[in-house]
Write an enzyme that holds these catalytic residues in place. Structure first.
Site, PDB file in Angstrom:
ATOM      1  N   ASP A  34      -6.449  -5.857  -4.780  1.00 53.70           N
ATOM      2  CA  ASP A  34      -6.245  -4.421  -4.512  1.00 53.70           C
ATOM      3  C   ASP A  34      -4.876  -3.929  -4.996  1.00 53.70           C
ATOM      4  OD1 ASP A  34      -7.677  -6.040  -2.625  1.00 53.70           O
ATOM      5  OD2 ASP A  34      -7.887  -4.341  -1.257  1.00 53.70           O
ATOM      6  N   ASP A  71       0.793  -1.233   0.000  1.00 53.39           N
ATOM      7  CA  ASP A  71       0.000   0.000   0.000  1.00 53.39           C
ATOM      8  C   ASP A  71       0.823   1.280   0.000  1.00 53.39           C
ATOM      9  OD1 ASP A  71      -2.606  -0.991  -0.274  1.00 53.39           O
ATOM     10  OD2 ASP A  71      -2.550  -1.702   1.800  1.00 53.39           O
TER      11      ASP A  71
END
Ligand SMILES: *[C@@H]1O[C@H](CO)[C@@H](O)[C@H](O)[C@H]1NC(C)=O
Ligand SMILES: *[C@@H]1O[C@H](CO)[C@@H](O)[C@H](O)[C@H]1NC(C)=O
Ligand SMILES: *[C@@H]1O[C@H](CO)[C@@H](O)[C@H](O)[C@H]1NC(C)=O
Ligand SMILES: *[C@@H]1O[C@H](CO)[C@@H](O)[C@H](O)[C@H]1NC(C)=O
Ligand SMILES: *[C@@H]1O[C@H](CO)[C@@H](O)[C@H](O)[C@H]1NC(C)=O
Ligand SMILES: *[C@@H]1O[C@H](CO)[C@@H](O)[C@H](O)[C@H]1NC(C)=O
Length: 407
Positions: free
Chosen positions: A186, A127
């Site tokens: 993701d 991330d």
């Protein structure tokens, strides 16, 4: 409730038949965002989702809950401030639209500072791509800002260091057994930082990693019907797929809607960077699954395979706003205006439906009806990235000549 339709630029040479929600341009947006910016904790923490039940904390329902900078969502509030700076450029700052209330660029810069130490040490895994977003916006404004250049290149190096050539992916999450190499859908969103750093440095390794990750994910995360697995676990020493499963979805073989929306955006973005038609075809398949599996009310459920009852199946407003951005991107890249129109109209429909359901004037967030993580009972919240992608969709519609700035 809805603004009239506005037409049209040369970019999008067709007439829309449906309206765009006026709330996308409401002065409540700058009002709420400024109130949040002015009440961030010190030392800095960032909003992620809103309080869901009264006794959970001192906050009341709809108030932001704050998280330390070393959290995967920390970039979204600073980049929201940059998005309002973009809106000033598009719309001008007036007291009527609320944009004259602050210097959004300075607020964006000031709140980004808390992310800088994370370049060298963080626990967010893949991330880092999301953490880089405010610095990417900064570079669009000031391409020579050394702090932002360092941040983007270092976050890209962090992600590149998670690449395993045997697997052909960057590792999403760390695991107790390092040979258990976990990749979530993701992760497609975080490839953007590799592209930006590649653009700055010309480092071909970064481009190669982005393409290899996307190709491996295309093969293993996407089902023949265009739906997606949330998690694929690989063996890091052999590259074989150990298992496919869910983490945040309803069932191991279900399709978690936010994952599907990250994938639509991620593959449209890969097509934007490479013009490889396989990515265009993939983005279309993902988008088709998303749209054809919506219930008749057009509200995005948190998981496409979760039963309606019991308990009542909640929506996920963040999946709706992320998908809307993915569809607008796909629509703008399509091979013909007619092909693009289909996705753009679908994006506007998603925005209309989620505004009608979730626009929540009394909360600190813009939208309610976010599902952060249903399996751990974190739902019925506002979500910082849901709000960011809502504002960004408004900006995109203006840029595409499909909306004016007035509500
Ligand atoms: C450069 O970017 C950083 C991080 O976004 C920001 O804090 C700083 O104010 C910027 N510097 C200038 C001179 O604009
Ligand atoms: C290119 O990026 C890779 C991955 O971060 C790095 O290992 C390599 O040193 C970089 N190459 C150059 C010439 O900077
Ligand atoms: C990966 O494969 C190696 C070699 O076969 C094995 O020792 C290891 O246990 C495997 N790891 C997992 C998580 O299956
Ligand atoms: C997915 O499969 C694993 C292993 O069989 C199981 O432990 C887990 O409960 C399953 N998850 C869901 C959501 O059904
Ligand atoms: C998931 O697996 C269950 C049990 O095998 C099956 O009944 C169900 O139809 C599957 N769902 C999907 C979406 O494939
Ligand atoms: C939308 O959010 C409201 C307020 O939290 C809640 O009462 C309602 O059940 C939600 N609807 C859906 C479909 O999630």
């Amino acid at each position: 409730m809805y603004a009239p339709i506005y037409l049209l630029s040369a970019l999008v040479p067709f007439a829309l038949s449906q309206s765009i929600p006026a709330q996308l341009f409401s002065n409540l947006i700058p009002q709420k965002v400024l109130a949040t910016a002015e009440s961030l904790p010190a030392p800095i923490q960032y909003p992620q989702y809103t309080n869901e039940v009264e006794p959970l904390s001192d906050a009341t329902i709809g108030d932001w809950l704050y998280f330390v900078p070393d959290t995967w969502t920390s970039g979204f509030f600073p980049v929201t401030l940059y998005a309002l700076n973009t809106r000033v450029k598009l719309c001008g700052a007036t007291s009527r639209n609320g944009l004259s209330a602050a210097d959004w660029l300075n607020l964006g810069r000031a709140t980004s500072n808390g992310l800088i130490p994370l370049e060298l040490q963080n626990t967010v895994g893949h991330d880092v791509g999301f953490l880089s977003f405010p610095f990417v916006e900064e570079l669009a404004i000031n391409p020579t800002n050394q702090t932002a250049l360092t941040a983007v290149n270092q976050f890209a190096a962090d992600l590149a260091a998670r690449f395993n050539p045997i697997v052909g992916c960057t590792r999403s999450w760390d695991t107790a057994d390092p040979t258990d190499f976990t990749v979530i859908i993701d992760n497609m969103m975080n490839l953007e930082v590799l592209w930006v750093s590649y653009g700055l440095t010309g480092n071909e390794t970064l481009r190669h990693i982005a393409i290899t990750h996307a190709d491996t994910t295309m093969k293993n995360h996407i089902r023949p019907d265009g739906s997606t697995w949330h998690v694929v676990e690989y063996n890091s020493t052999t590259g074989v797929v150990i298992r496919k499963r869910t983490d945040q979805g309803y069932a191991n073989n279900s399709t978690w809607s936010r994952g599907q929306s990250w994938a639509i955006y991620g593959y449209a973005n890969m097509y934007q960077h490479t013009k490889d038609p396989n990515y265009l075809t993939t983005a279309r398949r993902l988008a088709d699954y998303f749209l054809t599996n919506l219930p008749s009310d057009g509200i995005v459920p948190w998981d496409f395979n979760a039963p309606l009852l019991p308990p009542p199946r909640p929506a996920d407003s963040s999946a709706a706003t992320i998908a809307a951005n993915g569809l607008l991107l796909l629509g703008s890249l399509e091979t013909s205006p007619a092909a693009g129109q289909k996705w753009i109209v679908a994006a506007i429909n998603l925005l209309n439906r989620i505004t009608a359901l979730g626009w929540q004037p009394s909360w600190q967030s813009l939208l309610a009806n976010g599902t952060v993580n249903w399996p751990v009972n974190n739902l019925l919240t506002g979500i910082v990235y849901g709000d960011y992608y809502y504002i960004r969709a408004g900006n995109q519609l203006i840029t595409m000549g499909l909306a004016t700035c007035s509500g």
